[in-house]
Design a protein around this motif. Sequence first.
Motif, PDB file in Angstrom:
ATOM      1  N   ASP A   5       0.850  -1.188   0.000  1.00  0.00           N
ATOM      2  CA  ASP A   5       0.000   0.000   0.000  1.00  0.00           C
ATOM      3  C   ASP A   5       0.885   1.236   0.000  1.00  0.00           C
ATOM      4  OD1 ASP A   5      -2.350  -1.465   0.055  1.00  0.00           O
ATOM      5  OD2 ASP A   5      -2.417  -1.495   2.243  1.00  0.00           O
ATOM      6  N   SER A   6       0.531   2.184  -0.825  1.00  0.00           N
ATOM      7  CA  SER A   6       1.307   3.410  -0.933  1.00  0.00           C
ATOM      8  C   SER A   6       0.731   4.474   0.001  1.00  0.00           C
ATOM      9  CB  SER A   6       1.244   3.934  -2.370  1.00  0.00           C
ATOM     10  OG  SER A   6       1.785   5.231  -2.433  1.00  0.00           O
ATOM     11  N   PRO A   7       1.605   5.191   0.697  1.00  0.00           N
ATOM     12  CA  PRO A   7       1.107   6.289   1.521  1.00  0.00           C
ATOM     13  C   PRO A   7       0.724   7.507   0.676  1.00  0.00           C
ATOM     14  CG  PRO A   7       3.490   6.152   1.667  1.00  0.00           C
ATOM     15  CD  PRO A   7       3.030   4.988   0.828  1.00  0.00           C
ATOM     16  N   ILE A   8       1.057   7.469  -0.611  1.00  0.00           N
ATOM     17  CA  ILE A   8       0.820   8.623  -1.484  1.00  0.00           C
ATOM     18  C   ILE A   8      -0.254   8.343  -2.527  1.00  0.00           C
ATOM     19  CG2 ILE A   8       1.904  10.174  -3.166  1.00  0.00           C
ATOM     20  CD1 ILE A   8       4.577   9.517  -1.722  1.00  0.00           C
ATOM     21  N   LEU A   9      -0.164   7.200  -3.191  1.00  0.00           N
ATOM     22  CA  LEU A   9      -1.090   6.882  -4.272  1.00  0.00           C
ATOM     23  C   LEU A   9      -2.381   6.280  -3.739  1.00  0.00           C
ATOM     24  CD1 LEU A   9       1.423   5.284  -6.782  1.00  0.00           C
ATOM     25  CD2 LEU A   9       0.411   7.553  -6.923  1.00  0.00           C
ATOM     26  N   PRO A  10      -3.492   6.528  -4.420  1.00  0.00           N
ATOM     27  CA  PRO A  10      -4.751   5.916  -3.995  1.00  0.00           C
ATOM     28  C   PRO A  10      -4.673   4.393  -4.131  1.00  0.00           C
ATOM     29  CG  PRO A  10      -5.094   7.483  -5.795  1.00  0.00           C
ATOM     30  CD  PRO A  10      -3.631   7.371  -5.582  1.00  0.00           C
ATOM     31  N   PRO A  11      -5.384   3.678  -3.260  1.00  0.00           N
ATOM     32  CA  PRO A  11      -5.358   2.214  -3.348  1.00  0.00           C
ATOM     33  C   PRO A  11      -6.054   1.723  -4.615  1.00  0.00           C
ATOM     34  CG  PRO A  11      -6.950   2.946  -1.710  1.00  0.00           C
ATOM     35  CD  PRO A  11      -6.233   4.170  -2.192  1.00  0.00           C
ATOM     36  N   GLY A  12      -5.651   0.546  -5.067  1.00  0.00           N
ATOM     37  CA  GLY A  12      -6.321  -0.094  -6.189  1.00  0.00           C
ATOM     38  C   GLY A  12      -5.864   0.350  -7.566  1.00  0.00           C
ATOM     39  N   LEU A  13      -4.785   1.124  -7.664  1.00  0.00           N
ATOM     40  CA  LEU A  13      -4.301   1.534  -8.981  1.00  0.00           C
ATOM     41  C   LEU A  13      -3.666   0.344  -9.699  1.00  0.00           C
ATOM     42  CD1 LEU A  13      -2.459   4.936  -8.436  1.00  0.00           C
ATOM     43  CD2 LEU A  13      -4.651   4.559  -9.525  1.00  0.00           C
ATOM     44  N   SER A  14      -3.887   0.270 -10.989  1.00  0.00           N
ATOM     45  CA  SER A  14      -3.197  -0.739 -11.787  1.00  0.00           C
ATOM     46  C   SER A  14      -1.727  -0.339 -11.912  1.00  0.00           C
ATOM     47  CB  SER A  14      -3.825  -0.822 -13.177  1.00  0.00           C
ATOM     48  OG  SER A  14      -3.579   0.382 -13.878  1.00  0.00           O
ATOM     49  N   ASP A  15      -0.910  -1.280 -12.358  1.00  0.00           N
ATOM     50  CA  ASP A  15       0.501  -0.966 -12.596  1.00  0.00           C
ATOM     51  C   ASP A  15       0.622   0.217 -13.550  1.00  0.00           C
ATOM     52  OD1 ASP A  15       1.258  -3.144 -11.021  1.00  0.00           O
ATOM     53  OD2 ASP A  15       1.615  -4.450 -12.750  1.00  0.00           O
ATOM     54  N   GLU A  16      -0.151   0.170 -14.636  1.00  0.00           N
ATOM     55  CA  GLU A  16      -0.096   1.219 -15.645  1.00  0.00           C
ATOM     56  C   GLU A  16      -0.500   2.577 -15.080  1.00  0.00           C
ATOM     57  OE1 GLU A  16      -1.541  -1.723 -16.016  1.00  0.00           O
ATOM     58  OE2 GLU A  16      -0.618  -2.666 -17.755  1.00  0.00           O
ATOM     59  N   ALA A  17      -1.559   2.608 -14.290  1.00  0.00           N
ATOM     60  CA  ALA A  17      -2.028   3.872 -13.717  1.00  0.00           C
ATOM     61  C   ALA A  17      -1.011   4.432 -12.729  1.00  0.00           C
ATOM     62  CB  ALA A  17      -3.382   3.684 -13.049  1.00  0.00           C
ATOM     63  N   GLY A  18      -0.378   3.567 -11.956  1.00  0.00           N
ATOM     64  CA  GLY A  18       0.640   4.026 -11.011  1.00  0.00           C
ATOM     65  C   GLY A  18       1.833   4.639 -11.719  1.00  0.00           C
ATOM     66  N   VAL A  19       2.301   3.975 -12.763  1.00  0.00           N
ATOM     67  CA  VAL A  19       3.444   4.506 -13.521  1.00  0.00           C
ATOM     68  C   VAL A  19       3.038   5.780 -14.264  1.00  0.00           C
ATOM     69  CG1 VAL A  19       5.052   4.051 -15.418  1.00  0.00           C
ATOM     70  CG2 VAL A  19       4.626   2.302 -13.681  1.00  0.00           C
ATOM     71  N   ALA A  20       1.833   5.818 -14.813  1.00  0.00           N
ATOM     72  CA  ALA A  20       1.369   7.023 -15.513  1.00  0.00           C
ATOM     73  C   ALA A  20       1.334   8.214 -14.563  1.00  0.00           C
ATOM     74  CB  ALA A  20      -0.016   6.782 -16.118  1.00  0.00           C
ATOM     75  N   ARG A  21       0.903   8.002 -13.332  1.00  0.00           N
ATOM     76  CA  ARG A  21       0.886   9.097 -12.350  1.00  0.00           C
ATOM     77  C   ARG A  21       2.298   9.550 -12.026  1.00  0.00           C
ATOM     78  NH1 ARG A  21      -3.795   9.643  -8.150  1.00  0.00           N
ATOM     79  NH2 ARG A  21      -5.538   9.164  -9.503  1.00  0.00           N
ATOM     80  N   ARG A  22       3.195   8.605 -11.888  1.00  0.00           N
ATOM     81  CA  ARG A  22       4.583   8.947 -11.593  1.00  0.00           C
ATOM     82  C   ARG A  22       5.184   9.755 -12.747  1.00  0.00           C
ATOM     83  NH1 ARG A  22       8.765   9.940  -8.298  1.00  0.00           N
ATOM     84  NH2 ARG A  22      10.680   8.958  -8.973  1.00  0.00           N
ATOM     85  N   LEU A  23       4.930   9.318 -13.969  1.00  0.00           N
ATOM     86  CA  LEU A  23       5.442  10.059 -15.128  1.00  0.00           C
ATOM     87  C   LEU A  23       4.810  11.443 -15.218  1.00  0.00           C
ATOM     88  CD1 LEU A  23       5.645   7.309 -17.875  1.00  0.00           C
ATOM     89  CD2 LEU A  23       7.539   8.424 -16.692  1.00  0.00           C
ATOM     90  N   ALA A  24       3.520  11.548 -14.945  1.00  0.00           N
ATOM     91  CA  ALA A  24       2.853  12.849 -14.980  1.00  0.00           C
ATOM     92  C   ALA A  24       3.468  13.796 -13.950  1.00  0.00           C
ATOM     93  CB  ALA A  24       1.357  12.677 -14.719  1.00  0.00           C
ATOM     94  N   ALA A  25       3.814  13.275 -12.781  1.00  0.00           N
ATOM     95  CA  ALA A  25       4.444  14.098 -11.750  1.00  0.00           C
ATOM     96  C   ALA A  25       5.833  14.552 -12.190  1.00  0.00           C
ATOM     97  CB  ALA A  25       4.534  13.320 -10.438  1.00  0.00           C
ATOM     98  N   LYS A  26       6.536  13.698 -12.916  1.00  0.00           N
ATOM     99  CA  LYS A  26       7.880  14.046 -13.395  1.00  0.00           C
ATOM    100  C   LYS A  26       7.851  14.996 -14.595  1.00  0.00           C
ATOM    101  CE  LYS A  26      10.666  12.011 -10.626  1.00  0.00           C
ATOM    102  NZ  LYS A  26      11.563  12.869  -9.847  1.00  0.00           N
ATOM    103  N   ALA A  27       6.699  15.155 -15.209  1.00  0.00           N
ATOM    104  CA  ALA A  27       6.579  16.025 -16.383  1.00  0.00           C
ATOM    105  C   ALA A  27       6.276  17.471 -15.997  1.00  0.00           C
ATOM    106  CB  ALA A  27       5.488  15.500 -17.309  1.00  0.00           C
ATOM    107  N   THR A  28       5.869  17.695 -14.772  1.00  0.00           N
ATOM    108  CA  THR A  28       5.469  19.034 -14.349  1.00  0.00           C
ATOM    109  C   THR A  28       6.018  19.348 -12.962  1.00  0.00           C
ATOM    110  OG1 THR A  28       3.449  18.209 -13.325  1.00  0.00           O
ATOM    111  CG2 THR A  28       3.292  18.889 -15.632  1.00  0.00           C
ATOM    112  N   GLY A  29       5.893  20.585 -12.581  1.00  0.00           N
ATOM    113  CA  GLY A  29       6.208  20.986 -11.214  1.00  0.00           C
ATOM    114  C   GLY A  29       7.680  21.130 -10.916  1.00  0.00           C
ATOM    115  N   ARG A  30       7.960  21.167  -9.639  1.00  0.00           N
ATOM    116  CA  ARG A  30       9.302  21.455  -9.144  1.00  0.00           C
ATOM    117  C   ARG A  30      10.339  20.394  -9.539  1.00  0.00           C
ATOM    118  NH1 ARG A  30      10.677  22.025  -2.894  1.00  0.00           N
ATOM    119  NH2 ARG A  30      12.789  22.799  -3.104  1.00  0.00           N
TER     120      ARG A  30
END
Length: 96
Positions: A5-30
């Motif tokens: 279980d991730s303390p950051i990501l919502p529960p129940g994400l697929s592998d693809e959704a988890g990686v997509a969120r990580r990539l989206a975070a790396k594409a924007t912001g600080r």
Amino acid sequence: MNRRDSPILPPGLSDEAGVARRLAAKATGRGRLAATTFAQYRTEAERLFWYARQTGTPISAWTLDEFSTYIAFLQAPAPWAGRARSVYARTVSRVR
């Protein structure tokens, strides 16, 4: 499942959704990556998910043996291992 279980990501994400969120975070912001670095991260994610589909084992179910086999594959890909733009790549493109 090997995924904790991730303390950051919502529960129940697929592998693809988890990686997509990580990539989206790396594409924007600080912590934003340079465009070329981001493109390489995305390419490696595509390759990882393509391999997982070929072997029929979700990444979150991989053991050390599956991971070791993947690393060996990267070092000496089989002739049948062609690169095609995947469904995952189109999904990530929409997240960006």
